[in-house]
Design an enzyme around this catalytic site. Structure first.
Site, PDB file in Angstrom:
ATOM      1  N   THR A  40       5.747 -16.816  33.807  1.00 55.96           N
ATOM      2  CA  THR A  40       5.654 -18.310  33.437  1.00 55.96           C
ATOM      3  C   THR A  40       6.955 -18.726  33.119  1.00 55.96           C
ATOM      4  OG1 THR A  40       5.325 -17.203  31.100  1.00 55.96           O
ATOM      5  CG2 THR A  40       3.137 -17.758  32.555  1.00 55.96           C
ATOM      6  N   HIS A  45      11.765 -13.028  26.039  1.00 53.34           N
ATOM      7  CA  HIS A  45      12.307 -13.259  24.915  1.00 53.34           C
ATOM      8  C   HIS A  45      11.949 -11.897  24.089  1.00 53.34           C
ATOM      9  CE1 HIS A  45       8.275 -14.181  23.191  1.00 53.34           C
ATOM     10  NE2 HIS A  45       8.533 -15.183  23.965  1.00 53.34           N
ATOM     11  N   HIS A  48       8.385 -10.468  24.073  1.00 47.59           N
ATOM     12  CA  HIS A  48       7.891  -9.616  25.131  1.00 47.59           C
ATOM     13  C   HIS A  48       8.493  -8.436  24.865  1.00 47.59           C
ATOM     14  CE1 HIS A  48       7.927 -13.944  27.137  1.00 47.59           C
ATOM     15  NE2 HIS A  48       6.629 -13.667  27.036  1.00 47.59           N
ATOM     16  N   LYS A  82      -3.950 -21.106  22.764  1.00 44.25           N
ATOM     17  CA  LYS A  82      -3.428 -22.413  22.429  1.00 44.25           C
ATOM     18  C   LYS A  82      -4.981 -23.401  22.692  1.00 44.25           C
ATOM     19  CE  LYS A  82       1.256 -22.147  22.856  1.00 44.25           C
ATOM     20  NZ  LYS A  82       2.581 -22.680  23.219  1.00 44.25           N
ATOM     21  N   ARG A  86      -3.235 -23.932  30.778  1.00 46.03           N
ATOM     22  CA  ARG A  86      -1.694 -23.856  31.211  1.00 46.03           C
ATOM     23  C   ARG A  86      -1.520 -24.575  32.285  1.00 46.03           C
ATOM     24  NH1 ARG A  86       1.268 -19.629  28.912  1.00 46.03           N
ATOM     25  NH2 ARG A  86       0.282 -17.875  28.259  1.00 46.03           N
ATOM     26  N   GLN A 169      -7.054  -9.234  35.632  1.00 47.14           N
ATOM     27  CA  GLN A 169      -6.268  -8.327  35.047  1.00 47.14           C
ATOM     28  C   GLN A 169      -7.057  -6.863  35.139  1.00 47.14           C
ATOM     29  OE1 GLN A 169      -4.585  -9.330  31.323  1.00 47.14           O
ATOM     30  NE2 GLN A 169      -4.506  -7.121  30.583  1.00 47.14           N
ATOM     31  N   ASP A 190      -3.436  -8.945  20.996  1.00 44.47           N
ATOM     32  CA  ASP A 190      -4.234 -10.127  21.731  1.00 44.47           C
ATOM     33  C   ASP A 190      -4.889  -9.595  23.068  1.00 44.47           C
ATOM     34  OD1 ASP A 190      -1.755 -10.166  22.797  1.00 44.47           O
ATOM     35  OD2 ASP A 190      -1.863 -12.566  23.005  1.00 44.47           O
ATOM     36  N   LYS A 227       6.096 -15.567  11.947  1.00 46.23           N
ATOM     37  CA  LYS A 227       6.049 -14.825  13.242  1.00 46.23           C
ATOM     38  C   LYS A 227       7.476 -14.158  13.631  1.00 46.23           C
ATOM     39  CE  LYS A 227       4.160 -14.871  17.814  1.00 46.23           C
ATOM     40  NZ  LYS A 227       3.281 -15.615  18.934  1.00 46.23           N
ATOM     41  N   LYS A 230      10.722 -16.032  16.184  1.00 44.91           N
ATOM     42  CA  LYS A 230      10.826 -17.453  16.066  1.00 44.91           C
ATOM     43  C   LYS A 230      11.918 -17.652  15.186  1.00 44.91           C
ATOM     44  CE  LYS A 230       7.671 -17.973  18.982  1.00 44.91           C
ATOM     45  NZ  LYS A 230       7.871 -18.951  20.278  1.00 44.91           N
ATOM     46  N   THR A 231      13.023 -18.792  15.735  1.00 46.36           N
ATOM     47  CA  THR A 231      14.103 -19.346  14.598  1.00 46.36           C
ATOM     48  C   THR A 231      13.915 -20.684  14.677  1.00 46.36           C
ATOM     49  OG1 THR A 231      15.787 -19.090  16.377  1.00 46.36           O
ATOM     50  CG2 THR A 231      15.364 -17.109  15.284  1.00 46.36           C
TER      51      THR A 231
END
Length: 418
Positions: A40, A45, A48, A82, A86, A169, A190, A227, A230-231
């Protein structure tokens, strides 16, 4: 130590389908296992990185990791969690992202005892009728609706395309079980519903005694409840063009004392004894940040290599001490990426005029003269106190940069137009 026991000590196990049998299986033989990633984007990051660290641990114990780059599923898009669908990517985008992710994986895993496969190779061969007859018939809609990733989307709606993602999957797992001797799928917490759907499919086609397992990893939260990964500046990427190795190193070295040992367990290959010793450093001398530095060294080396660690520490020390003259052009690009910068022409000019008229670092000539006389201005690491001094941008860094420090910590990068 059995690999399952090691993962549990590291706090890396959220759920398993049959822990006892998985432990027995990994004692009996070197198993195949897999984790998938959809293309995607063109970089992973650090979020992952968590499941792939698990695959690396298995690889180091002689097991056989397989990574699925989802050229097929990536063209469809998994339910994101979300409240929206997508956006479908073009096949050209999918191909570009797939090539970039493949290169990153090869960097992490090497080429020995490791395979990268693309589920487009088998999913694209399925006709609609084959999909419905051979696989769709084996999935109960009621069961699919109860999977968390689907259930969370029912109120706002979910397309048939994303609804069927778990079937695709599951087909992946079945294919790898049949053709790559894969008996374990690893994923985030998840992914439990999708992974167990694959196991159910294997049992229906291969028999109830087929040894196929699931292992999911806990959702990682920081000590403050937010989380991980994340920054304020966004995600921390593995691609050095998106997040420089210096920025990557700084992310890890700035971790909270309350989190650093957990991250050492998750993201490094240090032994239990080494991590216990670092825990003592945190307890007894937290101000030295020994554990954080070791964490930054280990993860940066794993992702970017040993030379990247040397450069990141060189930049860190230079910025701390102010001795920036020995930095390379590449190190300057990394270390000053997010610092204030300005572009100027390359002619030689009086320092006061240059600071005010060209760079706008000083608000007025009066302030510039005062700062220079008081020793508050350093040019390329050298304190300048002479009001008649000239700045020649060609003197350092191949004529590409001038580094200005005003006061103790305020840096500016002046880029020279060629």
């Amino acid at each position: 130590m059995n690999i399952v026991d090691e993962l549990k000590w590291r706090g890396a196990v959220n759920q398993t389908t049959d822990e006892q049998d998985l432990r027995a299986l990994t004692d009996e033989k070197k198993i195949g296992l897999y984790c998938g990633v959809d293309p995607t984007g063109d970089s992973l990051h650090i979020g992952h990185l968590i499941p792939f660290m698990m695959l690396k641990r298995f690889q180091l114990q002689g097991h056989h990791p397989v990574i699925v780059i989802g050229g097929g599923t990536g063209a469809i898009g998994d339910p994101s969690g979300k409240n929206s669908e997508r956006v479908l990517q073009t096949m050209d985008q999918v191909q570009h992202n797939k090539e970039a992710l493949t290169a990153q994986m090869e960097n992490l895993f090497g080429t020995d005892n490791f395979r990268i496969v693309d589920n487009y190779d088998w999913l694209s061969k399925l006709s609609l009728l084959d999909f419905l007859r051979d696989y769709g018939k084996l999935f109960n809609v009621n069961t699919m609706l109860n999977k968390e990733v689907v259930a969370t989307r029912l109120e706002v709606g979910i397309s048939f395309t994303e609804f069927t993602y778990q079937i695709l999957q599951s087909i992946d797992y079945l294919h790898l079980y049949q053709h790559e001797d894969v008996q374990l799928q690893v994923g985030g917490a998840d992914q439990w519903g999708n992974i167990t759907a694959g196991i159910d499919l294997i049992h229906k086609i291969e028999g109830a005694d087929a040894r196929a397992h699931a292992l999911t990893i806990p959702l990682m939260l920081k000590a403050d409840g937010t989380k991980f990964g994340k920054t304020a500046g966004g995600a921390i990427w593995l691609d050095p063009e998106k997040t420089t190795p210096y920025e990557f190193y700084q992310f890890w070295i700035n971790q909270d004392d309350r989190d650093v040992i957990k991250y050492l367990k998750y993201f490094t290959f240090l032994s239990e004894d080494e991590i216990k010793a670092l825990q003592q450093e945190v307890n007894n001398q937290p101000e030295k940040r020994v554990a954080q530095r070791r964490l930054a060294q280990e993860v940066t080396k794993f992702v970017h290599g040993k030379q990247a660690v040397i450069e990141a520490e060189h930049i860190t020390q230079a910025l701390f001490s102010g001795e920036v003259a020995d930095l390379s052009v590449d190190e300057i690009e990394q270390g000053f990426k997010n610092m204030p910068s300005v572009q100027v022409n390359g002619e030689t000019k009086n320092i006061v005029l240059w600071l005010v008229d060209d760079t706008k670092i000083e608000p007025s000539r009066r302030q510039a003269r005062e700062d220079v006389k008081n020793g508050a201005i350093r040019i390329n690491g050298e304190k300048i106190t002479d009001l008649e001094a000239d700045i020649n941008p060609a003197d350092h860094f191949d004529g590409k940069f001038v580094i200005v420090r005003r006061g103790k910590k305020k840096y500016f990068l002046v880029r020279i137009n060629k």
